[in-house]
Design an enzyme around this catalytic site. Structure first.
Site, PDB file in Angstrom:
ATOM      1  N   HIS A   1       9.856   6.541   1.463  1.00 27.87           N
ATOM      2  CA  HIS A   1       8.898   6.892   2.359  1.00 27.87           C
ATOM      3  C   HIS A   1       8.355   8.420   2.006  1.00 27.87           C
ATOM      4  CE1 HIS A   1      12.268   7.980   5.489  1.00 27.87           C
ATOM      5  NE2 HIS A   1      11.725   9.242   5.041  1.00 27.87           N
TER       6      HIS A   1
ATOM      7  N   GLU B   1       6.704   4.382   6.222  1.00 28.71           N
ATOM      8  CA  GLU B   1       7.669   3.653   5.459  1.00 28.71           C
ATOM      9  C   GLU B   1       7.129   2.530   4.759  1.00 28.71           C
ATOM     10  OE1 GLU B   1      10.555   4.349   6.117  1.00 28.71           O
ATOM     11  OE2 GLU B   1      11.436   4.367   8.175  1.00 28.71           O
TER      12      GLU B   1
ATOM     13  N   ASP C   1       4.934  15.145  10.324  1.00 24.70           N
ATOM     14  CA  ASP C   1       5.457  14.196  11.392  1.00 24.70           C
ATOM     15  C   ASP C   1       6.126  14.695  12.610  1.00 24.70           C
ATOM     16  OD1 ASP C   1       7.458  14.812   9.921  1.00 24.70           O
ATOM     17  OD2 ASP C   1       7.821  12.798   8.941  1.00 24.70           O
TER      18      ASP C   1
ATOM     19  N   ASP D   1      14.192   5.111   0.958  1.00 28.22           N
ATOM     20  CA  ASP D   1      13.521   3.829   0.651  1.00 28.22           C
ATOM     21  C   ASP D   1      11.769   4.151   0.129  1.00 28.22           C
ATOM     22  OD1 ASP D   1      12.205   5.024   3.138  1.00 28.22           O
ATOM     23  OD2 ASP D   1      12.466   3.520   4.145  1.00 28.22           O
TER      24      ASP D   1
HETATM   25  C1  GLP Z   1      12.744  12.240   6.845  1.00 24.65           C
HETATM   26  C2  GLP Z   1      11.194  12.924   7.023  1.00 24.65           C
HETATM   27  C3  GLP Z   1      10.614  13.028   5.842  1.00 24.65           C
HETATM   28  C4  GLP Z   1      11.775  13.551   4.829  1.00 24.65           C
HETATM   29  C5  GLP Z   1      12.528  12.310   4.300  1.00 24.65           C
HETATM   30  C6  GLP Z   1      13.765  12.718   3.561  1.00 24.65           C
HETATM   31  O1  GLP Z   1      13.007  11.438   7.743  1.00 24.65           O
HETATM   32  N1  GLP Z   1      10.438  12.472   8.076  1.00 24.65           N
HETATM   33  O2  GLP Z   1       9.321  14.271   5.823  1.00 24.65           O
HETATM   34  O3  GLP Z   1      11.047  14.159   3.489  1.00 24.65           O
HETATM   35  O4  GLP Z   1      12.692  11.670   5.685  1.00 24.65           O
HETATM   36  O5  GLP Z   1      14.627  13.659   4.568  1.00 24.65           O
HETATM   37  P1  GLP Z   1      15.704  14.453   3.677  1.00 24.65           P
HETATM   38  O6  GLP Z   1      15.183  15.396   3.177  1.00 24.65           O
HETATM   39  O7  GLP Z   1      16.618  14.773   4.925  1.00 24.65           O
HETATM   40  O8  GLP Z   1      16.487  13.441   2.709  1.00 24.65           O
END
Ligand code: GLP
Length: 261
Positions: free
Chosen positions: A139, A144, A68, A137
């Site tokens: 995702h 989302e 992404d 959440d």
């Molecule tokens: C982000 C990314 C995801 C990631 C998730 C968790 O915003 N777009 O690819 O896996 O949210 O983030 P983190 O690993 O920093 O908790």
């Protein structure tokens, strides 16, 4: 689905790094799907450490696809996911910029950006191994809650929860972009092997919903239940919400030595 509860983040990083290295040794031109965020950092640190020590494989022909990208940041912004993956992994492994693909957030080209990214993935022969994290959440990438389980790469609007979670990478929540381009859940399901890395108690609820809850767009990560080859690596706090954690531990302890993730 293979769920592996591990004693520490270090073990988690080492096992995931073994998995990446095994793939690249067997297929030097492997297509790696990489995630940003905090979750995969222990894996990336291990890969870099081994590469520097000369024990890792050659990454000379490896290709990378990002999950992404933020929309609305100036090109080269340090928090863009393209800049982030270079800083956190690919520069250190010697993977040049031209072998890294990411969704193109240029405002002029936004309408066709999703289709173009899908075409690039297909032209590369698909993603062999997709590294994933999970949001609080539920995702996956930036899909989302409410995202179609069949979705493809497209523009999405972030929830307030995700913007607050990601504010730590920016000066404030106001600086976190509202829009992103993200691979869809259907796109992610096309990868050959999905490797979800999760640590910390803040993720325990999302992990339990994804693994033991119903298949639902309300928990986008529950879509993993549809994939034939998923490995979920958890530290103890992240595994705390699972009712079958004892069983998963037994399964992993009894795993034949010849059987890898
Ligand atoms: C982000 C990314 C995801 C990631 C998730 C968790 O915003 N777009 O690819 O896996 O949210 O983030 P983190 O690993 O920093 O908790």
């Amino acid at each position: 689905m293979e769920v592996v509860p591990l004693a520490s983040v270090q073990e988690l990083g080492a096992l995931a790094a073994d998995t990446v290295e095994r793939l690249v040794r067997g297929r030097p031109d492997a297509v790696l799907g990489l995630a940003t965020g905090s979750s995969p950092l222990p894996v990336y640190r291990d890969l870099i450490r081994r590469h520097r020590a000369g024990t890792g494989p050659s990454y000379d022909a490896v290709r990378v696809f990002l999950l992404d990208e933020y929309v609305g940041l100036p090109p080269g912004h340090p928090q863009s996911y393209r800049a982030t993956i270079r800083r956190e992994l690919t520069d250190a492994l010697g993977i040049p910029e031209e072998r890294i693909a990411s969704p193109d957030p240029d405002p002029e080209r936004l309408p066709g950006a999703g289709h173009r990214y899908e075409d690039l993935i297909v032209a590369a022969g698909g993603v062999d191994l997709q590294v994933l994290g999970i949001g609080t959440d539920g995702h996956l990438a930036f899909n989302e809650p409410g995202s179609s389980l069949a979705s493809r790469t497209r523009l999405k609007t972030l929830t307030e929860e995700t913007r607050r979670d990601n504010a730590r990478f920016f000066g404030s929540v106001e600086e976190v972009p509202r829009h992103v381009l993200t691979q869809g859940l259907g796109t992610i399901l096309d990868a050959g092997h999905l490797l979800l890395i999760v640590s910390g108690e803040a993720k325990a609820g999302a992990v339990a919903a994804a693994i033991e809850g119903p298949l639902s767009a309300s928990c986008p990560a529950s879509v993993l239940q549809l994939h034939p080859h998923v490995s979920v690596l958890l530290d103890e706090p992240a595994a705390a919400g699972l009712s079958r954690v004892g069983h998963w531990r037994e399964v992993y302890a009894d795993k034949p030595a010849w059987q890898h993730l």
